[in-house]
Design a protein around this motif. Sequence first.
Motif, PDB file in Angstrom:
ATOM      1  N   MET A 230      29.290  13.198  44.061  1.00 49.95           N
ATOM      2  CA  MET A 230      28.360  14.183  43.504  1.00 49.95           C
ATOM      3  C   MET A 230      28.950  15.590  43.602  1.00 49.95           C
ATOM      4  N   GLN A 231      29.660  15.886  44.663  1.00 50.35           N
ATOM      5  CA  GLN A 231      30.284  17.203  44.812  1.00 50.35           C
ATOM      6  C   GLN A 231      31.306  17.451  43.697  1.00 50.35           C
ATOM      7  N   GLU A 232      32.100  16.463  43.359  1.00 52.10           N
ATOM      8  CA  GLU A 232      33.088  16.604  42.290  1.00 52.10           C
ATOM      9  C   GLU A 232      32.415  16.788  40.933  1.00 52.10           C
ATOM     10  N   ILE A 233      31.296  16.122  40.739  1.00 55.02           N
ATOM     11  CA  ILE A 233      30.522  16.282  39.506  1.00 55.02           C
ATOM     12  C   ILE A 233      29.965  17.694  39.417  1.00 55.02           C
ATOM     13  N   ILE A 234      29.458  18.197  40.528  1.00 58.14           N
ATOM     14  CA  ILE A 234      28.922  19.566  40.544  1.00 58.14           C
ATOM     15  C   ILE A 234      30.032  20.566  40.236  1.00 58.14           C
ATOM     16  N   TRP A 235      31.210  20.382  40.828  1.00 55.45           N
ATOM     17  CA  TRP A 235      32.328  21.288  40.550  1.00 55.45           C
ATOM     18  C   TRP A 235      32.742  21.236  39.081  1.00 55.45           C
ATOM     19  N   GLY A 236      32.707  20.049  38.486  1.00 58.12           N
ATOM     20  CA  GLY A 236      33.007  19.927  37.064  1.00 58.12           C
ATOM     21  C   GLY A 236      31.996  20.689  36.220  1.00 58.12           C
ATOM     22  N   ALA A 237      30.724  20.595  36.596  1.00 57.00           N
ATOM     23  CA  ALA A 237      29.681  21.344  35.885  1.00 57.00           C
ATOM     24  C   ALA A 237      29.865  22.845  36.077  1.00 57.00           C
ATOM     25  N   VAL A 238      30.263  23.259  37.268  1.00 48.50           N
ATOM     26  CA  VAL A 238      30.500  24.684  37.533  1.00 48.50           C
ATOM     27  C   VAL A 238      31.610  25.211  36.627  1.00 48.50           C
ATOM     28  N   CYS A 239      32.685  24.447  36.469  1.00 50.64           N
ATOM     29  CA  CYS A 239      33.775  24.873  35.575  1.00 50.64           C
ATOM     30  C   CYS A 239      33.255  25.100  34.167  1.00 50.64           C
ATOM     31  N   SER A 240      32.425  24.192  33.700  1.00 51.37           N
ATOM     32  CA  SER A 240      31.885  24.291  32.351  1.00 51.37           C
ATOM     33  C   SER A 240      30.892  25.445  32.223  1.00 51.37           C
ATOM     34  N   ILE A 241      30.066  25.628  33.221  1.00 53.23           N
ATOM     35  CA  ILE A 241      29.096  26.734  33.202  1.00 53.23           C
ATOM     36  C   ILE A 241      29.829  28.070  33.190  1.00 53.23           C
TER      37      ILE A 241
ATOM     38  N   ILE B 242      38.298  27.765  28.102  1.00 52.34           N
ATOM     39  CA  ILE B 242      38.084  28.439  29.389  1.00 52.34           C
ATOM     40  C   ILE B 242      37.684  27.424  30.457  1.00 52.34           C
ATOM     41  N   SER B 243      36.851  26.456  30.090  1.00 52.00           N
ATOM     42  CA  SER B 243      36.454  25.414  31.032  1.00 52.00           C
ATOM     43  C   SER B 243      37.666  24.619  31.499  1.00 52.00           C
ATOM     44  N   ALA B 244      38.565  24.293  30.569  1.00 47.76           N
ATOM     45  CA  ALA B 244      39.776  23.553  30.930  1.00 47.76           C
ATOM     46  C   ALA B 244      40.662  24.373  31.871  1.00 47.76           C
ATOM     47  N   ILE B 245      40.731  25.670  31.639  1.00 49.12           N
ATOM     48  CA  ILE B 245      41.503  26.544  32.534  1.00 49.12           C
ATOM     49  C   ILE B 245      40.900  26.520  33.934  1.00 49.12           C
ATOM     50  N   PHE B 246      39.571  26.585  34.015  1.00 51.69           N
ATOM     51  CA  PHE B 246      38.921  26.497  35.324  1.00 51.69           C
ATOM     52  C   PHE B 246      39.179  25.147  35.987  1.00 51.69           C
ATOM     53  N   LEU B 247      39.195  24.062  35.201  1.00 56.54           N
ATOM     54  CA  LEU B 247      39.514  22.749  35.773  1.00 56.54           C
ATOM     55  C   LEU B 247      40.899  22.745  36.397  1.00 56.54           C
ATOM     56  N   VAL B 248      41.869  23.329  35.711  1.00 49.54           N
ATOM     57  CA  VAL B 248      43.226  23.398  36.249  1.00 49.54           C
ATOM     58  C   VAL B 248      43.242  24.226  37.527  1.00 49.54           C
ATOM     59  N   ILE B 249      42.558  25.355  37.522  1.00 52.13           N
ATOM     60  CA  ILE B 249      42.508  26.208  38.720  1.00 52.13           C
ATOM     61  C   ILE B 249      41.891  25.455  39.883  1.00 52.13           C
ATOM     62  N   PHE B 250      40.745  24.807  39.635  1.00 55.73           N
ATOM     63  CA  PHE B 250      40.073  24.081  40.722  1.00 55.73           C
ATOM     64  C   PHE B 250      40.923  22.911  41.208  1.00 55.73           C
TER      65      PHE B 250
END
Length: 106
Positions: free
Chosen positions: A85-96, A24-32
């Motif tokens: 830092m913004q890209e890191i936060i977005w990556g964490a959001v995908c995982s969360i 699911i996290s990977a799917i969110f990464l693709v979407i973002f």
Amino acid sequence: MAFLYALFFSVKVLTFKLLLTYLISAIFLVIFNKILHIRASGHTCGTVGPYLMASFSLGLGYGFWLGVAVVIVIWASLYLGRHTMQEIIWGAVCSILGFLIGFVLL
């Protein structure tokens, strides 16, 4: 592939949850990254999910060491200039999001 294996063969529930969260996290990464054109760190996403799973399922003792790994990954990404830092936060959001949906679905 690991998720498909877990889906069709008998694996432990924790393993299934981990693989589902990762998928699911990977799917969110693709979407973002591809659809919304918001750059999200895949490395951060790939470390925050296991950290959340370990902390929630096994306790903070296990999560502590994965938390150290998350900090190292974030530091390296910033130090090497790979991500902001913004890209890191977005990556964490995908995982969360993947973690929350993975546990809600099960």
